[in-house]
Motif scaffolding. Sequence first.
Motif, PDB file in Angstrom:
ATOM      1  N   VAL A 101       5.557   6.377  -5.909  1.00  0.00           N
ATOM      2  CA  VAL A 101       6.519   5.432  -5.314  1.00  0.00           C
ATOM      3  C   VAL A 101       7.778   6.165  -4.868  1.00  0.00           C
ATOM      4  O   VAL A 101       8.231   6.029  -3.726  1.00  0.00           O
ATOM      5  N   ILE A 102       8.349   6.960  -5.773  1.00  0.00           N
ATOM      6  CA  ILE A 102       9.559   7.713  -5.421  1.00  0.00           C
ATOM      7  C   ILE A 102       9.252   8.734  -4.327  1.00  0.00           C
ATOM      8  O   ILE A 102      10.064   8.951  -3.423  1.00  0.00           O
ATOM      9  N   GLY A 103       8.086   9.352  -4.393  1.00  0.00           N
ATOM     10  CA  GLY A 103       7.687  10.325  -3.370  1.00  0.00           C
ATOM     11  C   GLY A 103       7.670   9.723  -1.978  1.00  0.00           C
ATOM     12  O   GLY A 103       8.153  10.326  -1.021  1.00  0.00           O
ATOM     13  N   ILE A 104       7.119   8.517  -1.861  1.00  0.00           N
ATOM     14  CA  ILE A 104       7.080   7.847  -0.551  1.00  0.00           C
ATOM     15  C   ILE A 104       8.493   7.536  -0.065  1.00  0.00           C
ATOM     16  O   ILE A 104       8.829   7.757   1.107  1.00  0.00           O
ATOM     17  N   ILE A 105       9.345   7.058  -0.969  1.00  0.00           N
ATOM     18  CA  ILE A 105      10.742   6.784  -0.593  1.00  0.00           C
ATOM     19  C   ILE A 105      11.423   8.089  -0.164  1.00  0.00           C
ATOM     20  O   ILE A 105      12.170   8.112   0.823  1.00  0.00           O
ATOM     21  N   CYS A 106      11.150   9.171  -0.878  1.00  0.00           N
ATOM     22  CA  CYS A 106      11.746  10.474  -0.545  1.00  0.00           C
ATOM     23  C   CYS A 106      11.255  10.990   0.807  1.00  0.00           C
ATOM     24  O   CYS A 106      12.029  11.579   1.569  1.00  0.00           O
ATOM     25  N   ILE A 107       9.980  10.772   1.103  1.00  0.00           N
ATOM     26  CA  ILE A 107       9.433  11.196   2.400  1.00  0.00           C
ATOM     27  C   ILE A 107      10.164  10.480   3.529  1.00  0.00           C
ATOM     28  O   ILE A 107      10.588  11.101   4.507  1.00  0.00           O
ATOM     29  N   ILE A 160       6.096  16.613  -1.122  1.00  0.00           N
ATOM     30  CA  ILE A 160       6.913  17.678  -0.535  1.00  0.00           C
ATOM     31  C   ILE A 160       6.254  18.194   0.740  1.00  0.00           C
ATOM     32  O   ILE A 160       6.927  18.409   1.750  1.00  0.00           O
ATOM     33  N   LEU A 161       4.947  18.358   0.709  1.00  0.00           N
ATOM     34  CA  LEU A 161       4.223  18.861   1.878  1.00  0.00           C
ATOM     35  C   LEU A 161       4.411  17.956   3.086  1.00  0.00           C
ATOM     36  O   LEU A 161       4.762  18.422   4.172  1.00  0.00           O
ATOM     37  N   VAL A 162       4.223  16.670   2.914  1.00  0.00           N
ATOM     38  CA  VAL A 162       4.342  15.734   4.036  1.00  0.00           C
ATOM     39  C   VAL A 162       5.771  15.706   4.576  1.00  0.00           C
ATOM     40  O   VAL A 162       5.987  15.734   5.789  1.00  0.00           O
TER      41      VAL A 162
END
Length: 175
Positions: A101-107, A160-162
């Motif tokens: 969830v946080i990863g998507i927001i960060c992207i 991070i990659l995306v």
Amino acid sequence: MWKKKSVEKFSVMPYLSLFLSCMLWMFYALPIVKPHKTPVLTINTAGAAIELGYIFVYFLCSTGTTRVRAMLLLVLELIFVAAVVVVVLSIHITRERRATVIGIICIVARMLAYIAPLSILGTVIRTKSVEYMPLHLSIVYFFNGLSWTLYSFIDFDANILVSRASFIISNLFCF
């Protein structure tokens, strides 16, 4: 800005968007979300501090409604990050889901941070001058994105990659 003591045509948005992105990535790298991400936490903490310095200089050099608007946007960002932290930590999900969830927001935040400086392209095209978009800054941004993309392969992290690969692709269009 500092030399002329004026923000002229500079926008606060690139600084604010990168500050927002750094704060969200700092949260992502905390052990309660994604353990063993010390480099991500360290770099984004330094990035947030640097962006705060730029925002402070922007505040000093701006006047009137420009300053008030920038301060309002900064406060809204801080409220948004606090809300994200509270909501994500209050819902009972696994650490992996929390990281997703946080990863998507960060992207999304990182893409906005990368798009903000690219908005200068309109000024460059309109004025036919690269004064507001120095080549060395674009090159540094490109290699920053490249190094983080390579880092994401070390301990494979799709978030991070995306976020970094999308920047490399968008930056190639600037060259």
